[in-house]
Scaffold this motif. Structure first.
Motif, PDB file in Angstrom:
ATOM      1  N   ILE A   5       0.848  -1.193   0.000  1.00  0.00           N
ATOM      2  CA  ILE A   5       0.000   0.000   0.000  1.00  0.00           C
ATOM      3  C   ILE A   5       0.887   1.248   0.000  1.00  0.00           C
ATOM      4  O   ILE A   5       1.793   1.365   0.837  1.00  0.00           O
ATOM      5  CB  ILE A   5      -0.925   0.011   1.247  1.00  0.00           C
ATOM      6  N   LEU A  43      -4.454   0.947   4.847  1.00  0.00           N
ATOM      7  CA  LEU A  43      -5.102   1.873   3.922  1.00  0.00           C
ATOM      8  C   LEU A  43      -5.702   3.082   4.625  1.00  0.00           C
ATOM      9  O   LEU A  43      -5.833   4.149   4.035  1.00  0.00           O
ATOM     10  CB  LEU A  43      -6.233   1.154   3.181  1.00  0.00           C
ATOM     11  N   VAL A  44      -6.096   2.902   5.884  1.00  0.00           N
ATOM     12  CA  VAL A  44      -6.805   3.984   6.559  1.00  0.00           C
ATOM     13  C   VAL A  44      -5.889   5.145   6.942  1.00  0.00           C
ATOM     14  O   VAL A  44      -6.364   6.250   7.193  1.00  0.00           O
ATOM     15  CB  VAL A  44      -7.575   3.490   7.812  1.00  0.00           C
ATOM     16  N   ILE A  56      -2.309   0.410  -4.654  1.00  0.00           N
ATOM     17  CA  ILE A  56      -1.920  -0.857  -4.055  1.00  0.00           C
ATOM     18  C   ILE A  56      -1.320  -1.771  -5.103  1.00  0.00           C
ATOM     19  O   ILE A  56      -1.737  -1.779  -6.261  1.00  0.00           O
ATOM     20  CB  ILE A  56      -3.114  -1.553  -3.367  1.00  0.00           C
ATOM     21  N   SER A  58      -0.929  -5.303  -6.638  1.00  0.00           N
ATOM     22  CA  SER A  58      -1.789  -6.483  -6.672  1.00  0.00           C
ATOM     23  C   SER A  58      -1.102  -7.584  -7.461  1.00  0.00           C
ATOM     24  O   SER A  58       0.018  -7.415  -7.944  1.00  0.00           O
ATOM     25  CB  SER A  58      -3.130  -6.097  -7.296  1.00  0.00           C
ATOM     26  N   ASN A  59      -1.786  -8.714  -7.598  1.00  0.00           N
ATOM     27  CA  ASN A  59      -1.283  -9.748  -8.498  1.00  0.00           C
ATOM     28  C   ASN A  59      -1.435  -9.277  -9.944  1.00  0.00           C
ATOM     29  O   ASN A  59      -2.257  -8.426 -10.241  1.00  0.00           O
ATOM     30  CB  ASN A  59      -2.053 -11.057  -8.283  1.00  0.00           C
ATOM     31  N   LEU A  60      -0.640  -9.855 -10.843  1.00  0.00           N
ATOM     32  CA  LEU A  60      -0.758  -9.547 -12.268  1.00  0.00           C
ATOM     33  C   LEU A  60      -2.092 -10.097 -12.777  1.00  0.00           C
ATOM     34  O   LEU A  60      -2.407 -11.252 -12.545  1.00  0.00           O
ATOM     35  CB  LEU A  60       0.398 -10.177 -13.049  1.00  0.00           C
ATOM     36  N   ARG A  61      -2.871  -9.253 -13.466  1.00  0.00           N
ATOM     37  CA  ARG A  61      -4.229  -9.668 -13.813  1.00  0.00           C
ATOM     38  C   ARG A  61      -4.402 -10.105 -15.261  1.00  0.00           C
ATOM     39  O   ARG A  61      -5.473 -10.570 -15.639  1.00  0.00           O
ATOM     40  CB  ARG A  61      -5.208  -8.536 -13.476  1.00  0.00           C
ATOM     41  N   TRP A  98     -14.131  -0.919 -18.645  1.00  0.00           N
ATOM     42  CA  TRP A  98     -14.443  -1.749 -17.473  1.00  0.00           C
ATOM     43  C   TRP A  98     -15.668  -2.615 -17.707  1.00  0.00           C
ATOM     44  O   TRP A  98     -15.877  -3.597 -16.991  1.00  0.00           O
ATOM     45  CB  TRP A  98     -14.580  -0.876 -16.230  1.00  0.00           C
ATOM     46  N   ASP A 135     -10.294   0.158  -7.404  1.00  0.00           N
ATOM     47  CA  ASP A 135     -11.154  -0.569  -6.471  1.00  0.00           C
ATOM     48  C   ASP A 135     -11.216   0.057  -5.089  1.00  0.00           C
ATOM     49  O   ASP A 135     -11.995  -0.369  -4.255  1.00  0.00           O
ATOM     50  CB  ASP A 135     -10.666  -2.014  -6.333  1.00  0.00           C
ATOM     51  N   ILE A 136     -10.373   1.041  -4.819  1.00  0.00           N
ATOM     52  CA  ILE A 136     -10.391   1.651  -3.490  1.00  0.00           C
ATOM     53  C   ILE A 136     -10.981   3.064  -3.547  1.00  0.00           C
ATOM     54  O   ILE A 136     -10.735   3.885  -2.669  1.00  0.00           O
ATOM     55  CB  ILE A 136      -8.989   1.629  -2.831  1.00  0.00           C
ATOM     56  N   GLY A 137     -11.783   3.311  -4.579  1.00  0.00           N
ATOM     57  CA  GLY A 137     -12.541   4.557  -4.641  1.00  0.00           C
ATOM     58  C   GLY A 137     -11.707   5.793  -4.932  1.00  0.00           C
ATOM     59  O   GLY A 137     -12.102   6.909  -4.598  1.00  0.00           O
TER      60      GLY A 137
ATOM     61  N   ILE B   5     -17.807  -0.248  -1.750  1.00  0.00           N
ATOM     62  CA  ILE B   5     -17.026  -0.534  -0.540  1.00  0.00           C
ATOM     63  C   ILE B   5     -17.992  -0.934   0.580  1.00  0.00           C
ATOM     64  O   ILE B   5     -18.954  -0.213   0.854  1.00  0.00           O
ATOM     65  CB  ILE B   5     -16.207   0.704  -0.122  1.00  0.00           C
ATOM     66  N   LEU B  43     -12.984   4.085   2.026  1.00  0.00           N
ATOM     67  CA  LEU B  43     -12.322   2.972   2.703  1.00  0.00           C
ATOM     68  C   LEU B  43     -11.851   3.336   4.095  1.00  0.00           C
ATOM     69  O   LEU B  43     -11.727   2.480   4.962  1.00  0.00           O
ATOM     70  CB  LEU B  43     -11.110   2.521   1.891  1.00  0.00           C
ATOM     71  N   VAL B  44     -11.550   4.606   4.313  1.00  0.00           N
ATOM     72  CA  VAL B  44     -10.947   5.000   5.591  1.00  0.00           C
ATOM     73  C   VAL B  44     -11.951   4.998   6.750  1.00  0.00           C
ATOM     74  O   VAL B  44     -11.563   4.953   7.899  1.00  0.00           O
ATOM     75  CB  VAL B  44     -10.243   6.375   5.518  1.00  0.00           C
ATOM     76  N   ILE B  56     -14.424  -4.988  -1.267  1.00  0.00           N
ATOM     77  CA  ILE B  56     -14.782  -4.070  -2.341  1.00  0.00           C
ATOM     78  C   ILE B  56     -15.257  -4.852  -3.566  1.00  0.00           C
ATOM     79  O   ILE B  56     -14.758  -5.922  -3.862  1.00  0.00           O
ATOM     80  CB  ILE B  56     -13.601  -3.144  -2.731  1.00  0.00           C
ATOM     81  N   ILE B  57     -16.255  -4.289  -4.231  1.00  0.00           N
ATOM     82  CA  ILE B  57     -16.747  -4.898  -5.470  1.00  0.00           C
ATOM     83  C   ILE B  57     -15.835  -4.429  -6.595  1.00  0.00           C
ATOM     84  O   ILE B  57     -15.547  -3.248  -6.719  1.00  0.00           O
ATOM     85  CB  ILE B  57     -18.210  -4.490  -5.729  1.00  0.00           C
ATOM     86  N   TRP B  98      -1.574 -17.390  -5.565  1.00  0.00           N
ATOM     87  CA  TRP B  98      -1.301 -16.023  -6.013  1.00  0.00           C
ATOM     88  C   TRP B  98      -0.015 -15.924  -6.820  1.00  0.00           C
ATOM     89  O   TRP B  98       0.189 -14.958  -7.557  1.00  0.00           O
ATOM     90  CB  TRP B  98      -1.308 -15.056  -4.826  1.00  0.00           C
ATOM     91  N   GLN B 102      -2.061 -15.469 -14.610  1.00  0.00           N
ATOM     92  CA  GLN B 102      -3.495 -15.314 -14.896  1.00  0.00           C
ATOM     93  C   GLN B 102      -4.069 -16.538 -15.626  1.00  0.00           C
ATOM     94  O   GLN B 102      -5.130 -17.048 -15.264  1.00  0.00           O
ATOM     95  CB  GLN B 102      -3.720 -14.045 -15.718  1.00  0.00           C
ATOM     96  N   ARG B 105      -4.320 -19.592 -13.280  1.00  0.00           N
ATOM     97  CA  ARG B 105      -5.439 -19.481 -12.344  1.00  0.00           C
ATOM     98  C   ARG B 105      -6.774 -19.716 -13.057  1.00  0.00           C
ATOM     99  O   ARG B 105      -7.633 -20.443 -12.576  1.00  0.00           O
ATOM    100  CB  ARG B 105      -5.413 -18.104 -11.656  1.00  0.00           C
ATOM    101  N   ASP B 135      -6.263  -7.125  -1.686  1.00  0.00           N
ATOM    102  CA  ASP B 135      -5.433  -5.986  -2.076  1.00  0.00           C
ATOM    103  C   ASP B 135      -5.500  -4.830  -1.082  1.00  0.00           C
ATOM    104  O   ASP B 135      -4.745  -3.870  -1.212  1.00  0.00           O
ATOM    105  CB  ASP B 135      -5.846  -5.477  -3.456  1.00  0.00           C
TER     106      ASP B 135
END
Lengths: 184, 184
Positions: A5, A43-44, A56, A58-61, A98, A135-137, B5, B43-44, B56-57, B98, B102, B105, B135
């Motif tokens: 993070i 994160l907070v 953040i 993340s894993n490779l997507r 998206w 994803d974290i707004g 969130i 998130l905070v 989170i979606i 993880w 990709q 998985r 994440d």
């Protein structure tokens, strides 16, 4: 455990001095003279400064096994002593991107835009790291970070130019290009 | 804008009454009598309670175009009036999972474990939602949520049993199965 993070803090002081800040597409960001990349435990917690963008790791997507192994063999970590130049390029992609399915996004990124292949050509010279924000707004989807030596500055422009010409880049709706010089 | 969130708050009061709480694998969670699923703007902000798990979606990360369209045609939203039963199942997968690429998985999830196909068989009866936690530094990777009517309780057990028998589930290293009855 490795930090995943990060806060990217734009301010009047910091680890990197801003040499230029260009709005490529969409709304601009407030001008800052310095930027710091600050690892966070949670994160907070949020850094202050003129602005803070959170990302953040993340894993490779999208990366498949063959490319993943090739990348692992050749790429180098950030913070190399001679990497005194950096670029911080926050990006947001459109809703159209998206709304695509995983295989449609991958087709545009790899088969059509050869995103991984293009980046690989410039390894290990241009070290890259992708931070996820969507994803974290956060206001951007991705915070992209590149580090390189002054001798590789032309190669970096070539890489960036190639990426921006791809079909994938048609889906980018906001992009700020911030160039940095190590100040410590 | 739709909320993406959520805090899942385990406490002594809440929207759902806990009917059972079973540690399937790994460390347990403190017992709670109630659970609430609370949408958050940022998130905070964090709910209190005995414990809070954040999720989170995100966009679908494996589903291909054909399945995405099929899912969209048949699946229903959460909060149906007759969905008085729910299951909240936080899951963590292993580092081995993880570290896969990709395509590796996806092969385990779809070609071998038929994750999407299996879930689709029980639509629209069993409404599902996946919340991502890995994440954002949370103790679980995913918070899975299922809602259904009492008449579909047997179908839900069948679905869960099928998923737990898959090759994909070999990578699950922590799993808590919390069953819920709507209390409001």
């Amino acid at each position: 455990m490795t930090n995943t993070i990060f806060d990217f803090v734009g301010d009047t002081v910091g680890d990197w001095k801003v040499s230029s800040m260009t709005t490529i597409k969409g709304n601009s960001l407030a001008s800052v003279s310095h930027l710091s990349k600050v690892p966070k435990k949670e994160l907070v917690q949020t850094e202050t400064g003129i602005w803070t963008l959170k990302g953040i790791i993340s894993n490779l997507r999208y990366t498949e096994k063959e490319d993943k192994d090739k990348l692992a063999a050749v790429q180098q970590d950030l913070d190399r002593a001679n990497s005194t130049l950096a670029a911080f390029i926050p990006i947001r992609k459109s809703e159209a991107w998206w709304n695509l399915a995983q295989d449609e996004r991958r087709k545009i990124m790899e088969n059509k835009s050869r995103h991984t292949q293009t980046g690989m050509k410039y390894l290990p010279a241009i070290a890259r790291k992708l931070f996820h924000s969507r994803d974290i707004g956060e206001p951007f989807d991705f915070l992209t970070w590149f580090e390189y030596a002054p001798a590789d500055a032309d190669a970096f422009e070539e890489l960036l130019d190639a990426l921006r010409k791809t079909e994938e880049w048609n889906y980018v709706e906001r992009e700020i290009d911030i160039r940095l010089v190590k100040s410590i």
